[in-house]
Motif scaffolding. Structure first.
Motif, PDB file in Angstrom:
ATOM      1  N   ALA A 484      19.357  21.729   8.734  1.00  0.00           N
ATOM      2  CA  ALA A 484      18.393  22.086   8.021  1.00  0.00           C
ATOM      3  C   ALA A 484      18.022  22.755   7.286  1.00  0.00           C
ATOM      4  O   ALA A 484      16.866  21.973   6.222  1.00  0.00           O
ATOM      5  N   LEU A 508      19.852  14.782  12.123  1.00  0.00           N
ATOM      6  CA  LEU A 508      18.814  15.634  12.969  1.00  0.00           C
ATOM      7  C   LEU A 508      17.890  14.726  13.339  1.00  0.00           C
ATOM      8  O   LEU A 508      17.730  15.659  15.053  1.00  0.00           O
ATOM      9  N   PHE A 518      15.065  19.992  19.997  1.00  0.00           N
ATOM     10  CA  PHE A 518      16.697  19.728  19.155  1.00  0.00           C
ATOM     11  C   PHE A 518      18.171  20.231  19.234  1.00  0.00           C
ATOM     12  O   PHE A 518      17.878  21.458  19.081  1.00  0.00           O
ATOM     13  N   TRP A 536      18.068  26.003  17.334  1.00  0.00           N
ATOM     14  CA  TRP A 536      17.703  25.208  16.300  1.00  0.00           C
ATOM     15  C   TRP A 536      16.286  24.416  15.922  1.00  0.00           C
ATOM     16  O   TRP A 536      16.286  23.724  15.011  1.00  0.00           O
ATOM     17  N   THR A 540      14.303  23.609  12.660  1.00  0.00           N
ATOM     18  CA  THR A 540      14.858  22.051  12.560  1.00  0.00           C
ATOM     19  C   THR A 540      12.865  21.323  12.016  1.00  0.00           C
ATOM     20  O   THR A 540      12.649  20.776  11.322  1.00  0.00           O
TER      21      THR A 540
END
Length: 558
Positions: A484, A508, A518, A536, A540
């Protein structure tokens, strides 16, 4: 290393070939299996066929007769292939047909037909095993191409019928490709194009223009890793497709020219030879670790100068449409709802990410409930809470509050004291310039005072969180935050449409669950799962917001 100064590109590349072939010819006895120790025999056979193939291609790609070092290599190959101890192994080890068929093909291409050798190859190919046992697609193409050069009859499918099943024709994600995969791609192109001498019949739903884009993306990765072997093979593939006006191809040539040693050798990547194979023999190790990459460099130069290889302009990069708006919105909603169940002091970065992404989407109301909640719960927070997160997070959170007209007493006090402290300074270091501009954006510092503090210099961009060469490792180890970070930095640098960035985005997006979060923590503890998913998703969301903003800017400019 070679220290040739920049000049005429074609003459430099011809010099790369000349030096490489001279180095190979001077060590041609090392490709003789009969001279190898028992543990090195198979390696010698592999080196023999690859050397023979280079000579055979020289005969095909250059109308001039073989001479000098090429002729010396051909004589060595012919001498080895004439021995019963070499050629009769075909009948005893049919699975290794390619090790011998390639040698015969090279002799045939050079006008040194050997009927007895041909008969052995023909019998093995017709024996019901050598040409029939299971092979992965690109290895099947290797066999088909070699048998074609041998002009040996067979009942196998055509190259164009196998091509649709290769990795190349199934839209591989650059981020996920290993070195082994890249070799599969390069060899597929070698055989499908007959080393630049034919146009493949691509699968019906396949866009061949994407191949050049893929090769160039892989060159970015392999140049960053300084892997001369893969750089050379990828460059050869561009040349096999007729492309000579590629910027990445130009960089590849510069790299190969620079790393070629004065005697012509080009060093291979680490691990190309098992340490035990050299067994302390430094001269052998020096040859074994360099011969293949040196062949590849010579082949690239040969393809570059050949009048028989197809030539065409580099195709325009494809412009695929990759939707990030809906996945981003779903992630923002999940992150906002989930963050409200946690202590605001610890979850402030998530709230800042929600505010930023909601603004990028043009839907700031998505962040309003979270911002209201956190502003109330942090109204009496100590200054250390804000200080601990840094101005990037605090400034983004403050921007979100101001968008909605929300106040937070402790935050306002912290920002005012920060601005007052900055006012007392004469100058700020370059890395603090971004924070100074945030204070300007919040109306706490005048633009004129900011200019005086920074000297008018633009704030330097922070170092990328993840280097492009680290992406395959980040994918393998499932470091979503690293991927990311790469996407975010690439989008901010105007590279949102680059193949590597798009493939990282695709990876992703494939990690989003039905709830909007995510990542796949592969952990059963609910609290651990939620903390990991928040981390996460926060990373992202920031990355996809940068992509959405960058693409919106491109459309506006257009």
């Amino acid at each position: 290393m070679n220290t040739t100064q920049p000049g005429d590109g074609s003459s430099q590349r011809r010099a790369v070939e000349t030096r490489a072939v001279a180095w190979l010819a001077a060590r041609r006895t090392l490709i003789d299996p009969a001279e190898a120790t028992p543990g090195r025999v198979l390696f010698a056979r592999k080196a023999l066929i690859e050397t023979a193939f280079l000579v055979g291609l020289r005969a095909r790609l250059d109308p001039e007769a073989l001479d000098g070092d090429y002729a010396a290599l051909l004589d060595q190959v012919e001498e080895i292939a004439a021995r019963p101890s070499y050629r009769e192994l075909i009948a005893r080890d049919e699975a290794a047909l390619l090790l011998y068929a390639g040698t015969y093909a090279a002799l045939r291409l050079c006008g040194r037909e050997d009927p007895e050798f041909r008969q052995l190859i023909t019998q093995a190919a017709a024996g019901g095993y050598a040409a029939a046992f299971e092979r992965i697609p690109y290895r099947q193409l290797d066999l088909l191409h070699t048998l074609e050069l041998c002009d040996v009859p067979h009942t196998l499918p055509a190259v164009d019928d196998v091509l649709p099943f290769t990795l190349l024709c199934n839209r591989p994600n650059v981020v996920k490709l290993t070195d082994r995969d890249i070799y599969a791609l390069t060899h597929t192109l070698f055989y499908a194009t007959d080393f630049g001498l034919r146009e493949p019949r691509w699968p019906r739903d396949f866009d061949p223009d994407t191949v050049v884009e893929l090769l160039e993306a892989l060159l970015v990765l392999t140049l960053g890793q300084q892997n001369a072997d893969l750089v050379g093979e990828l460059l050869c593939c561009l040349l096999c497709l007729g492309v000579r006006d590629s910027e990445e191809g130009r960089r590849a040539w510069e790299f190969l020219t620079a790393v070629q040693e004065a005697d012509g050798r080009v060093n291979g990547p680490p691990g190309v030879v098992h340490p035990g194979l050299a067994d302390g023999d430094e001269a052998y190790r020096h040859w074994a670790t360099g011969y293949h990459t040196t062949i590849v460099a010579a082949l690239a130069a040969l393809l570059d100068r050949s009048p028989r290889v197809v030539r065409r302009s580099r195709p325009a990069a494809p412009k695929p449409r990759q939707a990030v708006e809906q996945p981003l919105r779903r992630a923002v909603v999940w992150l906002a709802d989930t963050s409200r169940r946690h202590a605001p002091a610890a979850s402030l970065p998530a709230a800042a990410a929600v505010a930023h992404a909601a603004g990028a989407l043009g839907e700031p109301e998505l962040a309003r409930p979270l911002l209201l909640d956190f502003s109330e719960r942090l109204a009496d927070a100590d200054a250390e809470v804000w200080q601990g997160h840094g101005m990037e997070v605090v400034g983004e959170f403050a921007n979100g509050l101001r968008t909605h007209g929300i106040t937070c007493a402790s935050l306002d006090l912290f920002l005012k004291s920060t601005a007052a402290a900055v006012e007392l300074l004469d100058r700020v270091p370059p890395q603090a310039a971004h924070n100074v501009q945030r204070l300007v954006g919040l109306g706490l510092l005048t633009p004129q005072r900011a200019t005086a503090l920074t000297g008018g210099a633009e704030a330097p961009h922070p170092a990328p969180e993840t280097a492009v060469t680290e992406l395959p490792g980040a994918w393998k180890d499932y470091h979503l935050g690293h991927i990311a970070g790469f996407v975010r930095d690439s989008a901010r640098a105007g590279q949102a449409q680059h193949r590597i960035t798009r493939d990282a985005i695709s990876f992703l997006l494939a990690q989003q669950s039905s709830c909007g979060a995510f990542g796949r923590p592969a952990h059963d503890d609910p609290s651990h799962r939620e903390r990991t998913l928040m981390s996460w998703t926060q990373s992202t969301v920031t990355a996809l917001a940068a992509v959405h903003t960058a693409r919106g800017a491109v459309l506006t400019d257009t």
